[in-house]
Scaffold this motif. Structure first.
Motif, mmCIF file in Angstrom:
data_model
loop_
_atom_site.group_PDB
_atom_site.id
_atom_site.type_symbol
_atom_site.label_atom_id
_atom_site.label_comp_id
_atom_site.label_asym_id
_atom_site.label_seq_id
_atom_site.Cartn_x
_atom_site.Cartn_y
_atom_site.Cartn_z
ATOM 1 N N TYR B 371 0.383 -1.158 -0.032
ATOM 2 C CA TYR B 371 0.427 0.104 -0.597
ATOM 3 C C TYR B 371 1.542 1.388 -0.485
ATOM 4 O O TYR B 371 0.744 2.276 -0.708
ATOM 5 C CB TYR B 371 -0.516 0.059 1.019
ATOM 6 C CG TYR B 371 -1.688 1.132 1.294
ATOM 7 C CD1 TYR B 371 -2.606 1.787 0.585
ATOM 8 C CD2 TYR B 371 -1.333 2.529 2.237
ATOM 9 C CE1 TYR B 371 -3.618 2.169 0.714
ATOM 10 C CE2 TYR B 371 -2.538 3.559 2.441
ATOM 11 C CZ TYR B 371 -3.243 4.145 1.094
ATOM 12 O OH TYR B 371 -3.835 4.830 1.083
ATOM 13 N N ASP B 417 -13.482 -14.778 -8.514
ATOM 14 C CA ASP B 417 -14.355 -13.380 -7.757
ATOM 15 C C ASP B 417 -13.179 -12.343 -7.411
ATOM 16 O O ASP B 417 -14.156 -11.305 -7.239
ATOM 17 C CB ASP B 417 -14.831 -14.555 -6.790
ATOM 18 C CG ASP B 417 -16.445 -14.571 -6.462
ATOM 19 O OD1 ASP B 417 -17.101 -14.322 -8.051
ATOM 20 O OD2 ASP B 417 -16.601 -15.542 -6.117
ATOM 21 N N THR B 418 -12.075 -12.581 -7.281
ATOM 22 C CA THR B 418 -11.076 -11.615 -7.136
ATOM 23 C C THR B 418 -10.454 -11.214 -7.757
ATOM 24 O O THR B 418 -10.531 -9.820 -8.285
ATOM 25 C CB THR B 418 -9.887 -12.759 -6.511
ATOM 26 O OG1 THR B 418 -9.985 -13.233 -6.066
ATOM 27 C CG2 THR B 418 -8.677 -11.288 -6.101
ATOM 28 N N GLN B 421 -13.112 -8.804 -8.100
ATOM 29 C CA GLN B 421 -12.739 -7.512 -7.652
ATOM 30 C C GLN B 421 -11.578 -6.463 -7.636
ATOM 31 O O GLN B 421 -12.229 -5.533 -7.278
ATOM 32 C CB GLN B 421 -12.422 -8.054 -6.060
ATOM 33 C CG GLN B 421 -12.984 -9.088 -4.827
ATOM 34 C CD GLN B 421 -14.115 -7.435 -4.645
ATOM 35 O OE1 GLN B 421 -13.748 -6.751 -3.369
ATOM 36 N NE2 GLN B 421 -15.309 -8.195 -3.562
ATOM 37 N N LEU B 422 -11.074 -7.142 -8.347
ATOM 38 C CA LEU B 422 -9.797 -6.477 -8.701
ATOM 39 C C LEU B 422 -10.356 -5.211 -9.925
ATOM 40 O O LEU B 422 -10.110 -3.842 -9.786
ATOM 41 C CB LEU B 422 -8.802 -6.914 -9.127
ATOM 42 C CG LEU B 422 -7.680 -7.771 -7.844
ATOM 43 C CD1 LEU B 422 -6.617 -8.407 -8.939
ATOM 44 C CD2 LEU B 422 -7.584 -6.976 -7.131
ATOM 45 N N LEU B 425 -12.486 -2.842 -7.817
ATOM 46 C CA LEU B 425 -11.594 -1.071 -8.538
ATOM 47 C C LEU B 425 -10.784 -0.909 -9.521
ATOM 48 O O LEU B 425 -10.250 0.735 -9.157
ATOM 49 C CB LEU B 425 -10.124 -1.815 -7.248
ATOM 50 C CG LEU B 425 -10.810 -2.315 -5.648
ATOM 51 C CD1 LEU B 425 -9.461 -3.286 -4.908
ATOM 52 C CD2 LEU B 425 -11.162 -1.565 -5.073
ATOM 53 N N ARG B 431 -12.930 7.801 -9.103
ATOM 54 C CA ARG B 431 -11.716 7.944 -7.737
ATOM 55 C C ARG B 431 -10.941 8.002 -9.499
ATOM 56 O O ARG B 431 -11.029 7.609 -10.865
ATOM 57 C CB ARG B 431 -10.876 6.282 -7.819
ATOM 58 C CG ARG B 431 -11.134 5.743 -6.673
ATOM 59 C CD ARG B 431 -10.866 6.176 -5.676
ATOM 60 N NE ARG B 431 -9.924 5.390 -4.549
ATOM 61 C CZ ARG B 431 -9.445 6.008 -3.942
ATOM 62 N NH1 ARG B 431 -9.364 6.987 -3.266
ATOM 63 N NH2 ARG B 431 -8.834 5.493 -3.806
ATOM 64 N N ASP B 439 -5.149 1.613 -6.267
ATOM 65 C CA ASP B 439 -5.904 -0.133 -5.867
ATOM 66 C C ASP B 439 -6.145 -1.217 -6.339
ATOM 67 O O ASP B 439 -5.245 -2.002 -5.336
ATOM 68 C CB ASP B 439 -7.459 0.471 -5.883
ATOM 69 C CG ASP B 439 -7.940 1.760 -4.847
ATOM 70 O OD1 ASP B 439 -6.866 2.220 -4.122
ATOM 71 O OD2 ASP B 439 -8.596 2.758 -5.073
ATOM 72 N N CYS B 442 -2.537 -2.586 -4.340
ATOM 73 C CA CYS B 442 -2.752 -3.158 -3.224
ATOM 74 C C CYS B 442 -3.069 -4.231 -3.146
ATOM 75 O O CYS B 442 -3.204 -4.947 -2.712
ATOM 76 C CB CYS B 442 -3.224 -1.574 -3.123
ATOM 77 S SG CYS B 442 -3.511 -1.971 -0.997
ATOM 78 N N ALA B 443 -4.592 -4.372 -3.930
ATOM 79 C CA ALA B 443 -5.568 -5.516 -3.450
ATOM 80 C C ALA B 443 -5.152 -6.595 -4.046
ATOM 81 O O ALA B 443 -4.635 -8.162 -3.441
ATOM 82 C CB ALA B 443 -6.700 -5.936 -4.018
ATOM 83 N N ALA B 446 -2.543 -7.830 -1.438
ATOM 84 C CA ALA B 446 -2.947 -8.425 -0.301
ATOM 85 C C ALA B 446 -2.794 -9.937 -0.924
ATOM 86 O O ALA B 446 -4.040 -10.292 0.133
ATOM 87 C CB ALA B 446 -4.174 -8.031 0.020
ATOM 88 N N THR B 447 -3.880 -10.129 -2.038
ATOM 89 C CA THR B 447 -3.673 -11.965 -2.428
ATOM 90 C C THR B 447 -2.615 -12.206 -1.616
ATOM 91 O O THR B 447 -1.122 -11.944 -1.908
ATOM 92 C CB THR B 447 -4.275 -11.672 -3.877
ATOM 93 O OG1 THR B 447 -3.042 -11.631 -4.397
ATOM 94 C CG2 THR B 447 -5.621 -11.381 -3.997
#
Lengths: 404, 453
Positions: B371, B417-418, B421-422, B425, B431, B439, B442-443, B446-447
């Motif tokens: 991050y 699904d991930t 999600q990405l 974002l 944004r 974002d 960072c996401a 974090a996987t």
């Protein structure tokens, strides 16, 4: 693998549990907290003395001339020793232990070791961690086996400290939390909520079963998220350190006491105290380490007593080996074998449990052990944690008469 | 790969791109993740373009070594007189970020973990710098000269309490670690061998910051070391230890763990062909590494992502991939907390790697680090912004750039699904493009998958 999956599913599957940054504590947590506060479940705190503690200069056989003959520069003078009985006494830096003993809160098991001693730090530490049951393919620790087979619920064990997680805590079914420090233990991802939520959500996705390494990381990641949220909601910052010495070990034990007081259902805590590999110029370094050990332990016990947890908390030290009886040319000591082990708190029979090892009956210049460390483990597992020890240790070991 | 792990003959045969295993972004990224600390997306794409042989040449090229070393000289001179070895760790991180000879630097880090020495105990920047330079100058060379030098290395001998070595009471520490950790591995020597080897090193000492041989303190009587008899000098003793059959096996295994697979049991049979190559080539490290990194096992589908990114690989990799500057002093604190600051190994056994990098604390710390780096001010990015660094433009469809980012920087596929999600974002309303790219980075960071190398 399948059971592990199911476990994770059961533990972390709930979306309600993984909601990053919500103010209200997850409902499950509230329940377990309430339950554990009422409980008087017994707790074990292990302090690993890393590097090989010089037992001879910890519990000193001050009445024995052999000690003074072998420790020509390192011996502690008779007048400096804090006497326990007519034969042995404390290193003067261990006044913390001396006070615990005076209060009837400390037991000394002397000459603890194992047959065919290994003098490699790493090999010997592995033996202690696994109770001589290492396999290359599935290494697992003695406490890890205890967690796997006997301890249910959330956070059964916590390793507190920044070093890698000790093998003693390696489990097969669920990971053990390592917490480096309470105030660092959280995500810091700015203000954009969808990001934190997205990250938490991503950890809920199922992963491919056959990628074991990925499964391991996933479990740790999920546990990190839930644990950090939990701790944030229960821990108050404040004057937790007030009564502790400002040392690394003091800080660790202060945090452990805080975690115990917070009502966590955790049964096993594990911290390390490093620096005992004293090959050169041992005297000052070793004295400092013992001072830190005794003072922090004593402060911890006082703190738990005030909070009402002293009776249900047992502290145990160990080191991978003791050191050679004869000192070396660098005013230090080389790797040895048997050494004393200490237990504090709980409902112990205070004082030395047995005789000091014979300084005239050596093997390759080293003390012969008179108690197998697995006997200590068996006693702690059965008489303290209340779990069956034979399966964990691979065979039955004779228990010691440690508790009242 | 399960087959290759049990087929030593096939495992180390040269890999060639095929229709099933093409030279594509995934394999180029895999090779460069292992051989380098991190690679900007443009370079990854150009490696796919120029092809596999050319990329291997790039990895093993040392053409820019001399000019780069020269450019670092002034700073190194200043550092060696500094009192604070932490500055040396910062300097090394900078080197890792900047050097064009990435494999050399990574292999140097490997040897630093092998001959682990902690600056906190040595407390001598000059000696630590000298040791690292010694390791770098031999990192892709031959093993014996490297070990001979390390055995007289000031920082090493201070670290292992071996500044003094008298014949009446030899210090066993260096002798023990030379056999257990540097050459043979446990089980290939006896306690008696340690005592005999310690006698060979008597008279080796550090005086006023330099190694010297004090012949009056050397034990000239006969020794029996690993089955051989003679009045061995320390140097001869090192030679005897090195030429034990298990040394090549020990080193080859460690190289495979560091560069190929760190979560698999590696059989003796699998390691033997590499060990034989080491023995037959005077322990030529570069040649052996080339065999490893061009092998069928190395490029097998299941090898990709079967390692954990070390904290240094993760942090330096991200800085290089995003071409972004970061306060390296601050980064060094974070790396220390993650258990992996160069010059500060946990003990003489070095970093264990693999699963040891991951626990609850380090997972949070790693995510926080991604991050922090992804959210640097625009001017810290040498391309002007994070989106430019990753070749993402306002008109690019998020579906395309998110997927490319993941292909380049995540070793194994993410769950569907991930990915969604990405993408969410990445296409978030209100944004800015840079915020959205940060974002996603960072996401992604974090996987669990991103932690794999």
């Amino acid at each position: 693998m399948f059971t592990r999956r199911k476990m994770i599913q059961a533990t972390f599957g709930s979306a309600a549990l993984i909601t990053a940054g919500t103010a209200a504590p997850p409902f499950l947590w509230g329940a377990s907290r309430q339950a554990s506060q009422k409980s008087d479940e017994k707790i074990l705190v292990v302090i690993q003395l890393s590097g090989g503690n010089d037992g001879l200069n910890t519990v000193i056989p001050y009445a024995n001339d052999e000690y003074y003959r072998n420790r020509f520069t390192l011996a502690v003078e008779k007048s400096q020793v804090a006497k326990i009985d007519d034969e042995i006494g404390w290193h003067p830096a261990l006044n913390g232990f001396a006070r615990l003993l005076d209060d009837g809160q400390l037991a000394v098991v002397q000459g603890v070791g194992y047959p065919n001693p290994n003098r490699s730090h790493f090999e010997s530490m592995d033996l202690w961690h696994t109770a001589h049951q290492n396999t290359k393919e599935f290494p697992r620790g003695w406490l890890g086996r205890c967690v796997d087979e006997h301890l249910s619920g959330e956070l059964p064990a916590i390793h507190y400290g920044g070093e890698k997680q000790p093998l003693a805590l390696t489990t097969r079914t669920k990971p053990v939390a390592s917490i480096q420090s309470l105030d660092q233990f959280r995500l810091r991802l700015g203000e954009h909520r969808p990001l934190s939520l997205g990250i938490a959500k991503n950890l809920e996705q199922q992963r491919e079963h056959r990628h074991e390494l990925l499964g391991f990381i996933h479990e740790n990641a999920s546990m990190a998220m839930t644990t950090s949220q939990k701790l944030e909601s229960i821990l108050s910052t404040g004057d937790a350190m007030k009564t502790y010495p400002e040392t690394t070990l003091g800080k660790k034990l202060a945090a452990v006491a805080q975690l115990i007081e917070s009502g966590l259902p955790t049964r096993i805590y594990y911290v390390t105290h490093d620096g005992f590999d004293t090959h050169a110029n041992q005297a000052a370094a070793h004295a400092a380490l013992l001072q830190q050990l005794g003072d922090a332990t004593q402060a911890f016990h006082e703190d738990l007593k005030n909070k009402g947890h002293a009776e249900r908390t047992l502290l145990m030290t160990f080191s991978e080996f003791g050191r050679r009886v004869r000192e070396n040319a660098s005013r230090g000591t080389d790797h040895g074998t048997a050494a004393p082990l200490f237990l504090a708190g709980g409902r112990l029979k205070a004082g030395p449990l047995n005789q000091h090892p014979d300084l005239l009956d050596l093997e390759q210049g080293d003390l012969k052990h008179n108690i197998d460390y697995r006997s200590v483990y068996a006693t702690v597992l059965e008489d303290w944690l209340g779990v069956e020890s034979t399966e964990i240790l691979g065979q039955p070991f004779k228990k010691l008469n440690l508790f009242i | 790969m399960a087959d290759l792990l049990h087929d030593p003959k096939q495992a180390w045969k040269p890999w060639e791109p095929t229709a099933k295993q093409p030279w594509d972004l995934r394999r180029a990224a895999h090779l460069l993740r292992r051989a380098e600390f991190g690679t900007p997306i443009r370079e990854l794409e150009s490696c796919v373009q120029t092809g596999y042989p050319a990329t291997i040449d790039r990895v093993f090229s040392l053409a820019q070594r001399v000019p780069f070393d020269q450019s670092m000289q002034a700073m190194e001179k200043a550092l060696s007189s500094s009192q604070d070895p932490r500055q040396l760790a910062v300097w090394w991180l900078l080197r890792m970020v900047q050097t064009p000879c990435q494999l050399l630097e990574k292999t140097t880090l490997f040897w630093h973990g092998h001959f682990a020495t902690n600056a906190d105990k040595v407390l001598d920047s000059r000696a630590m710098l000298k040791q690292i330079e010694w390791l770098r100058s031999h990192a892709l060379g031959h093993f014996e000269p490297m070990v001979q030098g390390i055995s007289r290395d000031v920082a090493m001998l201070i670290y292992l309490d071996s500044e003094e070595n008298r014949k009446t009471r030899p210090n066993e520490n260096y002798a023990r670690e030379l056999m257990e950790l540097f050459c043979l591995g446990p089980g290939h020597y006896s306690e008696k061998d340690i005592k005999e080897l310690a006698r060979c090193f008597t008279g080796w000492e550090i005086r006023r910051g330099n190694f010297r041989f004090n012949k009056n303190q050397h034990d000239h009587a006969e020794k029996i070391l690993l089955g051989q008899r003679g009045d061995f000098s320390g140097e001869q003793a090192v030679h005897i230890v090195l030429n034990q059959p298990s040394t090549a096996d020990f080193i080859a295994r460690k190289l495979v763990r560091f560069f190929v697979l760190d979560d698999r049991v590696l059989s003796d049979e699998l390691i033997e062909p590499l060990a034989a190559q080491l023995r037959e080539s005077d322990f030529d490290i570069q040649a052996t590494l080339k065999t490893i990194m061009t092998s069928q096992l190395f490029f097998a589908d299941d090898t990709i992502g079967q390692k954990v990114k070390s904290p240094v690989e993760m942090a330096v990799g991200l800085l290089r991939s995003l071409e972004v500057q970061e306060d390296l002093n601050e980064l060094s604190n974070r790396l220390l907390a993650l258990g992996h600051l160069p010059l500060y190994p946990p003990n003489v056994k070095g970093w264990g790697g693999g699963r040891e990098w991951i626990n609850a604390s380090t997972f949070l710390g790693r995510t926080n680090l991604v991050y922090k780096i992804a959210n640097q001010e625009s001017e810290q990015f040498s391309r002007g912004s994070i989106s430019k660094a990753l070749n993402v433009f306002a008109k690019t469809d998020p579906v395309i750039w998110v997927k490319k980012l993941v292909d380049a920087y995540v070793a194994v596929p993410l769950p569907d699904d991930t990915m969604r999600q990405l993408l969410e974002l990445g296409s978030g309303k209100r944004r800015s493009l840079d915020q959205r790219v940060a974002d996603v980075v960072c996401a992604m960071g974090a996987t669990p998958e991103y932690q794999l190398n």
